[in-house]
Write an enzyme that holds these catalytic residues in place. Structure first.
Site, PDB file in Angstrom:
ATOM      1  N   ASN A   1      37.541  32.594  37.563  1.00  0.00           N
ATOM      2  CA  ASN A   1      38.465  33.420  38.076  1.00  0.00           C
ATOM      3  C   ASN A   1      39.128  32.517  39.451  1.00  0.00           C
ATOM      4  O   ASN A   1      38.383  32.545  40.238  1.00  0.00           O
ATOM      5  CB  ASN A   1      38.013  34.642  38.491  1.00  0.00           C
ATOM      6  CG  ASN A   1      39.046  35.475  39.260  1.00  0.00           C
ATOM      7  OD1 ASN A   1      40.436  35.202  39.249  1.00  0.00           O
ATOM      8  ND2 ASN A   1      38.753  36.664  39.880  1.00  0.00           N
ATOM      9  N   TRP A   2      39.931  32.067  39.257  1.00  0.00           N
ATOM     10  CA  TRP A   2      40.587  31.102  40.362  1.00  0.00           C
ATOM     11  C   TRP A   2      41.352  32.075  41.426  1.00  0.00           C
ATOM     12  O   TRP A   2      41.684  31.537  42.437  1.00  0.00           O
ATOM     13  CB  TRP A   2      41.777  30.048  39.833  1.00  0.00           C
ATOM     14  CG  TRP A   2      41.235  28.928  39.096  1.00  0.00           C
ATOM     15  CD1 TRP A   2      39.711  28.684  38.791  1.00  0.00           C
ATOM     16  CD2 TRP A   2      41.830  27.733  38.471  1.00  0.00           C
ATOM     17  NE1 TRP A   2      39.551  27.705  37.990  1.00  0.00           N
ATOM     18  CE2 TRP A   2      40.632  26.936  37.902  1.00  0.00           C
ATOM     19  CE3 TRP A   2      43.185  27.604  38.296  1.00  0.00           C
ATOM     20  CZ2 TRP A   2      41.186  25.793  37.236  1.00  0.00           C
ATOM     21  CZ3 TRP A   2      43.487  26.336  37.818  1.00  0.00           C
ATOM     22  CH2 TRP A   2      42.529  25.513  37.184  1.00  0.00           C
ATOM     23  N   LYS A   3      41.391  33.255  41.139  1.00  0.00           N
ATOM     24  CA  LYS A   3      42.363  33.957  42.090  1.00  0.00           C
ATOM     25  C   LYS A   3      43.681  33.134  42.534  1.00  0.00           C
ATOM     26  O   LYS A   3      44.149  32.709  41.623  1.00  0.00           O
ATOM     27  CB  LYS A   3      41.442  34.408  43.169  1.00  0.00           C
ATOM     28  CG  LYS A   3      39.869  34.647  42.726  1.00  0.00           C
ATOM     29  CD  LYS A   3      39.047  35.509  43.791  1.00  0.00           C
ATOM     30  CE  LYS A   3      37.782  35.703  43.465  1.00  0.00           C
ATOM     31  NZ  LYS A   3      36.894  36.540  44.343  1.00  0.00           N
TER      32      LYS A   3
ATOM     33  N   HIS B   1      39.842  44.254  38.350  1.00  0.00           N
ATOM     34  CA  HIS B   1      39.007  43.417  39.392  1.00  0.00           C
ATOM     35  C   HIS B   1      38.709  43.921  40.535  1.00  0.00           C
ATOM     36  O   HIS B   1      39.632  44.863  40.932  1.00  0.00           O
ATOM     37  CB  HIS B   1      39.347  41.890  39.408  1.00  0.00           C
ATOM     38  CG  HIS B   1      38.532  41.057  40.353  1.00  0.00           C
ATOM     39  ND1 HIS B   1      38.554  41.239  41.511  1.00  0.00           N
ATOM     40  CD2 HIS B   1      37.875  40.173  39.985  1.00  0.00           C
ATOM     41  CE1 HIS B   1      37.680  40.201  42.049  1.00  0.00           C
ATOM     42  NE2 HIS B   1      37.139  39.516  41.008  1.00  0.00           N
TER      43      HIS B   1
ATOM     44  N   GLU C   1      38.906  43.524  43.733  1.00  0.00           N
ATOM     45  CA  GLU C   1      40.047  43.166  44.559  1.00  0.00           C
ATOM     46  C   GLU C   1      41.253  43.747  44.241  1.00  0.00           C
ATOM     47  O   GLU C   1      41.901  44.256  44.915  1.00  0.00           O
ATOM     48  CB  GLU C   1      40.372  41.406  44.538  1.00  0.00           C
ATOM     49  CG  GLU C   1      39.268  40.779  45.190  1.00  0.00           C
ATOM     50  CD  GLU C   1      39.052  39.415  45.014  1.00  0.00           C
ATOM     51  OE1 GLU C   1      39.874  38.949  44.236  1.00  0.00           O
ATOM     52  OE2 GLU C   1      37.869  38.865  45.296  1.00  0.00           O
TER      53      GLU C   1
ATOM     54  N   GLU D   1      30.170  43.455  38.413  1.00  0.00           N
ATOM     55  CA  GLU D   1      30.267  42.668  39.564  1.00  0.00           C
ATOM     56  C   GLU D   1      30.170  43.463  40.691  1.00  0.00           C
ATOM     57  O   GLU D   1      31.010  44.365  41.223  1.00  0.00           O
ATOM     58  CB  GLU D   1      31.721  42.117  39.689  1.00  0.00           C
ATOM     59  CG  GLU D   1      32.141  41.102  38.602  1.00  0.00           C
ATOM     60  CD  GLU D   1      33.394  40.250  38.950  1.00  0.00           C
ATOM     61  OE1 GLU D   1      33.032  39.046  38.904  1.00  0.00           O
ATOM     62  OE2 GLU D   1      34.324  40.653  39.617  1.00  0.00           O
TER      63      GLU D   1
ATOM     64  N   GLY E   1      32.193  36.894  46.613  1.00  0.00           N
ATOM     65  CA  GLY E   1      32.611  36.053  47.836  1.00  0.00           C
ATOM     66  C   GLY E   1      31.822  36.044  48.961  1.00  0.00           C
ATOM     67  O   GLY E   1      32.474  35.588  50.069  1.00  0.00           O
TER      68      GLY E   1
ATOM     69  N   SER F   1      28.946  35.627  43.423  1.00  0.00           N
ATOM     70  CA  SER F   1      28.471  34.410  44.050  1.00  0.00           C
ATOM     71  C   SER F   1      27.661  33.798  43.010  1.00  0.00           C
ATOM     72  O   SER F   1      26.546  33.220  43.372  1.00  0.00           O
ATOM     73  CB  SER F   1      27.634  34.948  45.348  1.00  0.00           C
ATOM     74  OG  SER F   1      28.533  35.465  46.305  1.00  0.00           O
TER      75      SER F   1
ATOM     76  N   GLY G   1      33.835  33.021  40.623  1.00  0.00           N
ATOM     77  CA  GLY G   1      35.034  33.059  41.674  1.00  0.00           C
ATOM     78  C   GLY G   1      34.853  31.613  42.392  1.00  0.00           C
ATOM     79  O   GLY G   1      35.338  30.631  41.699  1.00  0.00           O
ATOM     80  N   GLY G   2      34.487  31.700  43.601  1.00  0.00           N
ATOM     81  CA  GLY G   2      34.450  30.441  44.365  1.00  0.00           C
ATOM     82  C   GLY G   2      34.095  29.229  43.962  1.00  0.00           C
ATOM     83  O   GLY G   2      34.618  28.287  43.885  1.00  0.00           O
TER      84      GLY G   2
HETATM   85  C1  PEP Z   1      34.874  37.182  41.433  1.00  0.00           C
HETATM   86  O1  PEP Z   1      36.085  37.153  41.896  1.00  0.00           O
HETATM   87  O2  PEP Z   1      34.971  37.678  40.058  1.00  0.00           O
HETATM   88  C2  PEP Z   1      33.872  36.837  41.805  1.00  0.00           C
HETATM   89  C3  PEP Z   1      32.650  36.965  41.201  1.00  0.00           C
HETATM   90  O3  PEP Z   1      33.804  35.811  42.825  1.00  0.00           O
HETATM   91  P1  PEP Z   1      32.637  34.941  43.465  1.00  0.00           P
HETATM   92  O4  PEP Z   1      32.037  34.149  42.623  1.00  0.00           O
HETATM   93  O5  PEP Z   1      33.434  34.195  44.514  1.00  0.00           O
HETATM   94  O6  PEP Z   1      32.003  35.938  44.210  1.00  0.00           O
END
Ligand code: PEP
Length: 256
Positions: free
Chosen positions: A9-11, A96, A98, A168, A174, A214, A235-236
């Site tokens: 997930n590049w956001k 999600h 966010e 999640e 994040g 994470s 994500g990150g």
């Molecule tokens: C996400 O946004 O779905 C996520 C899991 O982000 P991160 O891996 O950065 O925690």
């Protein structure tokens, strides 16, 4: 046997030219991927370029990060499921945390989106997860049960097996703080028990439940070894092609 699914997930990151450079680096490192499914989920503007770059890579799919539930109409700034299908998108992230926290998406809105996506032939990556406050108040199961039941209300048994659930925990997204494999497995097993209640054991057994929060190369293998963890939403750590390739390799290693 559920095939593990690793999704990036590049956001709101990477322009089209940055995405193309990413994909070239990813492509040169990834080699054969047979045992797991990989989905890259860029911003809308980058989808066509990545769909064409991934044409010769059958195990790499391109996804979208959101969509509207209506088919068309006066919804300025929104994108419909059929618009995504027309780009050969296969997966769409819905609900999600966010979107829930920053854009006011309720369980009811997420449910409308899930049903619209399935109707259009898209596979939802349906996100759920508790906040830290809810965890500290001992409400993890209550929150997950509500999100699953309301988010998947009215979805047929046949469509349920098309869905990927992403557990999640919000406090792990994040933040660099990951749920321990035992904490994650406990939540995943509970989610599967709710899926069994709203469908059947056979259907629930087919539904893949990803962990997100994470995920990094170093913690992937142990998480992926848990019985009810069927992949990761990253994500990150997915923004660096080498790190995402390492995550995919650690997930494959967990199968051995
Ligand atoms: C996400 O946004 O779905 C996520 C899991 O982000 P991160 O891996 O950065 O925690």
């Amino acid at each position: 046997m559920r095939k593990k699914i690793l999704a990036a997930n590049w956001k709101m990151n990477l322009t089209q030219s940055e995405a193309e450079s990413y994909f070239a680096a990813f492509n040169s490192e990834i080699g054969e991927v047979d045992d797991v499914e990989v989905v890259i989920i860029p911003s809308f503007t980058t989808i066509p370029a990545l769909v064409s770059a991934s044409e010769k890579m059958p195990s790499i799919r391109i996804g979208a990060q959101n969509m509207h539930w209506e088919k068309s109409g006066a919804f300025t700034g929104e994108i419909s499921a059929s618009m995504l299908r027309a780009l050969f998108v296969k997966y769409v992230i819905l609900g999600h945390s966010e979107r829930r926290a920053l854009f006011g998406e309720t369980d009811e809105i997420v449910n409308r989106k899930v049903r619209a996506a399935l109707e259009a032939g898209l596979r939802p990556i349906f996100c759920i997860g508790e906040t830290l406050r809810e965890r500290d108040a001992g409400k993890v199961e209550e929150v997950l049960s509500r999100q699953v039941r309301l988010g998947l209300e009215g979805v047929s048994q046949k469509d349920l097996s098309e869905i990927v659930v992403a557990y999640e925990p919000c406090w792990a997204i994040g933040t660099g703080r990951t749920a321990t494999p035992a904490e994650a497995e406990q939540a995943h097993a509970y989610v599967r028990s709710i899926l069994t209640e709203i469908s059947t054991a056979t259907v629930a057994d087919r539904i893949r439940i990803q962990y997100g929060g994470s995920v990094k190369p170093d913690n992937t293998e142990e998480l992926m070894r848990q019985k009810d963890i069927d992949g990761a939403l990253v994500g990150g750590a997915s923004l660096d092609p080498r790190s995402f390739v390492r995550i995919i390799r650690r997930a494959e290693a967990a199968l051995k």
